[in-house]
Design a protein around this motif. Structure first.
Motif, PDB file in Angstrom:
ATOM      1  N   LYS A   1       1.161  -0.818  -0.131  1.00 52.49           N
ATOM      2  CA  LYS A   1      -0.028   0.387  -0.275  1.00 52.49           C
ATOM      3  C   LYS A   1       0.886   0.811  -0.534  1.00 52.49           C
ATOM      4  N   LEU A   2       0.386   1.643  -0.353  1.00 56.51           N
ATOM      5  CA  LEU A   2       1.753   3.338  -0.854  1.00 56.51           C
ATOM      6  C   LEU A   2       0.893   4.404   0.257  1.00 56.51           C
ATOM      7  N   ILE A   3       1.904   4.925   1.150  1.00 60.91           N
ATOM      8  CA  ILE A   3       1.186   6.197   2.742  1.00 60.91           C
ATOM      9  C   ILE A   3       2.260   7.447   2.335  1.00 60.91           C
ATOM     10  N   ALA A   4       0.953   7.410   2.397  1.00 64.58           N
ATOM     11  CA  ALA A   4       0.892   9.381   2.331  1.00 64.58           C
ATOM     12  C   ALA A   4       0.979  10.427   3.496  1.00 64.58           C
ATOM     13  N   GLY A   5       0.156  11.037   3.915  1.00 62.67           N
ATOM     14  CA  GLY A   5       0.303  11.491   5.431  1.00 62.67           C
ATOM     15  C   GLY A   5      -0.585  10.307   6.643  1.00 62.67           C
ATOM     16  N   GLY A   6      -0.473   9.209   5.741  1.00 62.95           N
ATOM     17  CA  GLY A   6      -1.303   7.841   7.268  1.00 62.95           C
ATOM     18  C   GLY A   6      -2.400   8.109   7.869  1.00 62.95           C
ATOM     19  N   THR A   7      -3.064   9.442   7.873  1.00 67.30           N
ATOM     20  CA  THR A   7      -3.850   9.955   9.057  1.00 67.30           C
ATOM     21  C   THR A   7      -5.257   9.311   8.491  1.00 67.30           C
ATOM     22  N   ASN A   8      -5.286   8.422   7.174  1.00 64.36           N
ATOM     23  CA  ASN A   8      -6.277   7.268   8.068  1.00 64.36           C
ATOM     24  C   ASN A   8      -5.736   5.620   7.514  1.00 64.36           C
ATOM     25  N   LEU A   9      -4.546   5.014   6.914  1.00 61.26           N
ATOM     26  CA  LEU A   9      -4.335   3.906   6.537  1.00 61.26           C
ATOM     27  C   LEU A   9      -3.278   3.702   7.571  1.00 61.26           C
ATOM     28  N   ILE A  10      -3.119   4.684   8.652  1.00 61.50           N
ATOM     29  CA  ILE A  10      -2.826   3.915  10.144  1.00 61.50           C
ATOM     30  C   ILE A  10      -3.567   3.568  10.897  1.00 61.50           C
TER      31      ILE A  10
ATOM     32  N   GLY B   1     -13.709  20.145   6.777  1.00 63.68           N
ATOM     33  CA  GLY B   1     -13.637  18.673   7.438  1.00 63.68           C
ATOM     34  C   GLY B   1     -12.254  18.778   8.275  1.00 63.68           C
ATOM     35  N   ALA B   2     -12.508  17.812   8.863  1.00 62.84           N
ATOM     36  CA  ALA B   2     -11.409  16.953  10.019  1.00 62.84           C
ATOM     37  C   ALA B   2     -10.934  18.281  10.844  1.00 62.84           C
ATOM     38  N   SER B   3      -9.827  18.263  11.230  1.00 62.04           N
ATOM     39  CA  SER B   3      -9.202  19.684  12.401  1.00 62.04           C
ATOM     40  C   SER B   3      -7.890  19.906  11.563  1.00 62.04           C
TER      41      SER B   3
ATOM     42  N   ALA C   1      -2.817  15.520   6.063  1.00 61.91           N
ATOM     43  CA  ALA C   1      -3.279  15.009   4.944  1.00 61.91           C
ATOM     44  C   ALA C   1      -3.295  15.429   3.236  1.00 61.91           C
ATOM     45  N   SER C   2      -2.849  14.828   2.663  1.00 60.71           N
ATOM     46  CA  SER C   2      -3.136  14.844   1.106  1.00 60.71           C
ATOM     47  C   SER C   2      -3.821  14.816   0.303  1.00 60.71           C
ATOM     48  N   VAL C   3      -3.692  15.487  -0.920  1.00 59.74           N
ATOM     49  CA  VAL C   3      -5.114  15.308  -2.182  1.00 59.74           C
ATOM     50  C   VAL C   3      -5.315  13.835  -2.412  1.00 59.74           C
TER      51      VAL C   3
ATOM     52  N   SER D   1     -15.188  11.620   2.316  1.00 56.34           N
ATOM     53  CA  SER D   1     -14.466  12.604   1.498  1.00 56.34           C
ATOM     54  C   SER D   1     -15.674  14.374   1.923  1.00 56.34           C
ATOM     55  N   ASP D   2     -14.776  15.368   1.962  1.00 58.88           N
ATOM     56  CA  ASP D   2     -15.379  16.427   1.684  1.00 58.88           C
ATOM     57  C   ASP D   2     -14.901  17.234   0.429  1.00 58.88           C
ATOM     58  N   MET D   3     -13.727  17.509   0.517  1.00 52.35           N
ATOM     59  CA  MET D   3     -12.702  17.688  -0.615  1.00 52.35           C
ATOM     60  C   MET D   3     -13.769  17.519  -2.053  1.00 52.35           C
TER      61      MET D   3
ATOM     62  N   ILE E   1      -1.201   4.921  -9.218  1.00 52.10           N
ATOM     63  CA  ILE E   1      -1.017   6.120  -8.146  1.00 52.10           C
ATOM     64  C   ILE E   1      -1.286   7.048  -8.702  1.00 52.10           C
ATOM     65  N   ILE E   2      -2.518   8.047  -7.661  1.00 51.37           N
ATOM     66  CA  ILE E   2      -2.556   9.253  -8.660  1.00 51.37           C
ATOM     67  C   ILE E   2      -1.327  10.166  -8.209  1.00 51.37           C
ATOM     68  N   THR E   3      -0.879  10.853  -9.235  1.00 56.43           N
ATOM     69  CA  THR E   3      -0.673  12.519  -9.388  1.00 56.43           C
ATOM     70  C   THR E   3      -0.791  13.702  -9.125  1.00 56.43           C
TER      71      THR E   3
ATOM     72  N   LEU F   1     -22.438  23.357   2.305  1.00 56.13           N
ATOM     73  CA  LEU F   1     -22.281  23.382   3.455  1.00 56.13           C
ATOM     74  C   LEU F   1     -23.328  22.058   3.831  1.00 56.13           C
ATOM     75  N   LYS F   2     -22.267  22.156   5.093  1.00 54.87           N
ATOM     76  CA  LYS F   2     -22.203  20.275   5.716  1.00 54.87           C
ATOM     77  C   LYS F   2     -23.110  20.220   6.737  1.00 54.87           C
ATOM     78  N   ILE F   3     -23.440  19.767   6.880  1.00 54.24           N
ATOM     79  CA  ILE F   3     -24.514  19.195   7.777  1.00 54.24           C
ATOM     80  C   ILE F   3     -23.770  17.727   8.752  1.00 54.24           C
TER      81      ILE F   3
HETATM   82  C1  LIG Z   1     -10.578  11.684  12.897  1.00 50.77           C
HETATM   83  C2  LIG Z   1     -10.346  12.432  11.919  1.00 50.77           C
HETATM   84  C3  LIG Z   1     -11.031  13.140  11.458  1.00 50.77           C
HETATM   85  C4  LIG Z   1     -11.442  13.135  10.220  1.00 50.77           C
HETATM   86  N1  LIG Z   1     -12.639  14.557   9.208  1.00 50.77           N
HETATM   87  C5  LIG Z   1     -12.478  14.441   8.186  1.00 50.77           C
HETATM   88  C6  LIG Z   1     -13.632  14.870   7.671  1.00 50.77           C
HETATM   89  O1  LIG Z   1     -14.644  15.746   8.487  1.00 50.77           O
HETATM   90  N2  LIG Z   1     -13.773  15.445   6.068  1.00 50.77           N
HETATM   91  C7  LIG Z   1     -12.868  15.094   5.841  1.00 50.77           C
HETATM   92  O2  LIG Z   1     -12.964  14.676   4.199  1.00 50.77           O
HETATM   93  N3  LIG Z   1     -11.967  13.429   5.679  1.00 50.77           N
HETATM   94  C8  LIG Z   1     -11.977  13.734   7.265  1.00 50.77           C
HETATM   95  N4  LIG Z   1     -10.956  12.800   7.587  1.00 50.77           N
HETATM   96  C9  LIG Z   1      -9.593  11.744   6.847  1.00 50.77           C
HETATM   97  C10 LIG Z   1      -9.022  12.357   6.544  1.00 50.77           C
HETATM   98  O3  LIG Z   1      -9.142  13.628   5.339  1.00 50.77           O
HETATM   99  C11 LIG Z   1      -7.984  11.665   5.753  1.00 50.77           C
HETATM  100  O4  LIG Z   1      -7.710  10.564   6.538  1.00 50.77           O
HETATM  101  C12 LIG Z   1      -6.275  11.842   4.816  1.00 50.77           C
HETATM  102  O5  LIG Z   1      -7.410  13.372   3.745  1.00 50.77           O
HETATM  103  C13 LIG Z   1      -6.307  10.985   3.984  1.00 50.77           C
HETATM  104  O6  LIG Z   1      -4.935  11.456   3.575  1.00 50.77           O
HETATM  105  P1  LIG Z   1      -3.256  10.799   3.950  1.00 50.77           P
HETATM  106  O7  LIG Z   1      -2.607  11.881   2.807  1.00 50.77           O
HETATM  107  O8  LIG Z   1      -3.030  10.692   5.433  1.00 50.77           O
HETATM  108  O9  LIG Z   1      -3.950   9.320   3.359  1.00 50.77           O
HETATM  109  P2  LIG Z   1      -2.648   8.013   3.968  1.00 50.77           P
HETATM  110  O10 LIG Z   1      -3.581   7.792   5.146  1.00 50.77           O
HETATM  111  O11 LIG Z   1      -1.551   8.351   3.489  1.00 50.77           O
HETATM  112  O12 LIG Z   1      -3.501   6.808   2.334  1.00 50.77           O
HETATM  113  C14 LIG Z   1      -5.266   6.569   2.799  1.00 50.77           C
HETATM  114  C15 LIG Z   1      -4.974   5.614   1.010  1.00 50.77           C
HETATM  115  O13 LIG Z   1      -4.925   7.103   0.211  1.00 50.77           O
HETATM  116  C16 LIG Z   1      -4.182   5.746  -0.402  1.00 50.77           C
HETATM  117  N5  LIG Z   1      -2.610   6.876  -1.177  1.00 50.77           N
HETATM  118  C17 LIG Z   1      -2.476   7.801  -0.510  1.00 50.77           C
HETATM  119  N6  LIG Z   1      -2.309   8.504  -1.216  1.00 50.77           N
HETATM  120  C18 LIG Z   1      -2.746   7.973  -2.645  1.00 50.77           C
HETATM  121  C19 LIG Z   1      -1.703   8.488  -3.908  1.00 50.77           C
HETATM  122  N7  LIG Z   1      -0.993   9.203  -4.261  1.00 50.77           N
HETATM  123  N8  LIG Z   1      -2.316   7.548  -5.620  1.00 50.77           N
HETATM  124  C20 LIG Z   1      -3.325   6.124  -4.432  1.00 50.77           C
HETATM  125  N9  LIG Z   1      -3.739   6.869  -3.627  1.00 50.77           N
HETATM  126  C21 LIG Z   1      -2.239   6.790  -2.775  1.00 50.77           C
HETATM  127  C22 LIG Z   1      -3.334   4.903   0.895  1.00 50.77           C
HETATM  128  O14 LIG Z   1      -2.760   3.927  -0.039  1.00 50.77           O
HETATM  129  C23 LIG Z   1      -4.422   4.217   1.922  1.00 50.77           C
HETATM  130  O15 LIG Z   1      -4.840   3.413   1.104  1.00 50.77           O
HETATM  131  C24 LIG Z   1     -10.794  12.052   9.251  1.00 50.77           C
HETATM  132  C25 LIG Z   1      -9.986  12.049   9.747  1.00 50.77           C
HETATM  133  C26 LIG Z   1      -9.708  11.874  10.854  1.00 50.77           C
HETATM  134  C27 LIG Z   1      -7.994  10.751  11.073  1.00 50.77           C
END
Ligand SMILES: Cc1cc2nc3c(=O)[nH]c(=O)nc-3n(C[C@H](O)[C@H](O)[C@H](O)COP(=O)(O)OP(=O)(O)OC[C@H]3O[C@@H](n4cnc5c(N)ncnc54)[C@H](O)[C@@H]3O)c2cc1C
Ligand code: SF4
Length: 338
Positions: free
Chosen positions: A26-35, A98-100, A107-109, A163-165, A211-213, A229-231
């Motif tokens: 798996k690719l890891i970018a910011g890791g905020t979802n994958l980890i 979105g998020a904080s 978090a990456s695009v 995703s909001d974005m 991979i998304i570029t 508007l986000k409810i």
């Molecule tokens: C508490 C909490 C609240 C949140 N609230 C919101 C919210 O309100 N709205 C919202 O939109 N998001 C929200 N998020 C989600 C957050 O926006 C995502 O976790 C973040 O955008 C993921 O980006 P990342 O770079 O950390 O991805 P990673 O965790 O690194 O990767 C996520 C997934 O994307 C894949 N990936 C990453 N980069 C690429 C690439 N370039 N090409 C192909 N695959 C790729 C990875 O392999 C993995 O499967 C929240 C997250 C948390 C933890």
């Protein structure tokens, strides 16, 4: 968390090579979802391919007058970039909903587009879930489905995309640039995410080894008449029950162009060209906005706990269009409903 190998990709070609060599990687970018998902044992990659240092952080103009945004641009940098604030304020607003702040800094695009559903059963490995373990069933169909989808659902899955974005990108007509073993390709954001059908484990149409570029925005940015508007259940740090991205171009009070997309209601950002066409040439009035809402929500169906989402969505669409028409977008700094 399971053991895994780790590699740092030296360039995009290296990332593709590493991905292709190991189907469990798996690719890891910011890791905020994958980890998070790895800690919960939902994702068990055999290898993490770190792409966080690849040179995919540019935001620059395209020959056609649009903007190309690298896949590794952090969400915060994108939302506060002067070109985004000035030319695509709808996108800035959706990101800031979105998020904080801390999460948006990491978090990456690309990661935001690829983040996985927040269905609680998907996170709970003790329950059946077709998305996590294909063929095991869907616990949400007859379970706690208050947050779940009302559009485009299937008997296999009723999860929503969080995703909001992506909702703003869908409304703006963005493109997704992808690189893979067969070269480069571009698809519309609206074709990037999938409906669940009988394969809910596939969230997107990205292929193996790809991979998304970058993301590309077309020139038209709707700088005056827009609103996101986000409810949600809390005013911050919560995913959408329903969100609406609306963008209009007005000549006087007549609508010459309209864009509408919904979040929190389907497996993908929900856009319906019929609803937008119905607005063109009409006056910007609540009646016409209500008609567009009805078209956008055609076919909406509820499960036991989310019937309220249909009426909530209808009202949110009308409200967002009113905000857009009056050039008073929902504030993401002061999230009271104006
Ligand atoms: C508490 C909490 C609240 C949140 N609230 C919101 C919210 O309100 N709205 C919202 O939109 N998001 C929200 N998020 C989600 C957050 O926006 C995502 O976790 C973040 O955008 C993921 O980006 P990342 O770079 O950390 O991805 P990673 O965790 O690194 O990767 C996520 C997934 O994307 C894949 N990936 C990453 N980069 C690429 C690439 N370039 N090409 C192909 N695959 C790729 C990875 O392999 C993995 O499967 C929240 C997250 C948390 C933890
Ligand atoms: S809605 Fe989808 S993600 Fe949630 S339990 Fe059902 S199959 Fe899994």
């Amino acid at each position: 968390m399971n053991n895994f190998d780790y590699s740092r990709a030296s360039d995009v070609a290296d990332a593709i090579r590493l991905l292709t060599a190991d189907p469990g990687a798996k690719l890891i970018a910011g890791g905020t979802n994958l980890i998070d998902l790895m800690k919960e044992n939902v994702e068990r990659p055999s290898r993490l391919i770190d792409i966080s240092r690849l040179p995919l952080r540019d935001i620059k103009g395209t020959a056609g007058g649009g903007l190309r945004i690298g896949a590794l641009v952090p969400n915060s940098d994108l939302a506060y970039h002067p070109l985004i604030e000035q030319r695509y304020p709808l996108l800035a607003s959706a990101i800031l909903a979105g998020a904080s702040a801390q999460l948006r800094n990491m978090a990456s695009v690309g990661g935001n587009l690829m983040q996985r559903t927040r269905c609680s059963y998907f996170y709970d490995t003790a329950t059946p879930c077709n998305k996590r373990s294909p063929g095991t069933g869907c616990s949400a169909l007859d379970g706690l489905n208050r947050n779940h989808a009302i559009l485009g659902t299937s008997k296999s899955c009723i999860a929503t995309n969080p995703s909001d974005m992506s909702v703003a990108l869908a409304a703006l007509g963005a493109l997704v640039h992808i690189a893979g073993p067969s070269g480069q390709r571009t698809i519309a954001l609206t074709d990037f995410h999938r409906l669940p059908d009988d394969k809910p484990h596939l969230d997107t149409n990205i292929g193996s080894g790809e991979i998304i570029t970058a993301i590309e925005l077309p020139p038209r940015g709707f700088t005056r008449n827009y609103s996101y508007l986000k409810i949600r259940d809390r005013l911050s740090y919560a995913f959408a029950l329903v969100s609406v991205a609306a963008a209009l171009e007005l000549e006087g009070n007549a609508i010459s162009e309209a864009r509408l997309a919904l979040g929190g209601v389907a497996h993908k950002p929900w856009r319906n060209l019929e609803a937008e066409a119905a607005l063109r040439g009409q006056a910007a009035t609540p009646d016409h906005f209500g008609h567009a809402a009805d078209l956008l929500l055609q076919g909406a169906t509820a499960r036991s706990h989310n019937e309220f989402k249909i009426e909530l969505s209808r009202r949110a669409i009308v409200r967002t269009l009113m905000q857009a028409a009056s050039a008073r977008p929902q504030s993401q700094a002061h999230k009271k409903i104006a």
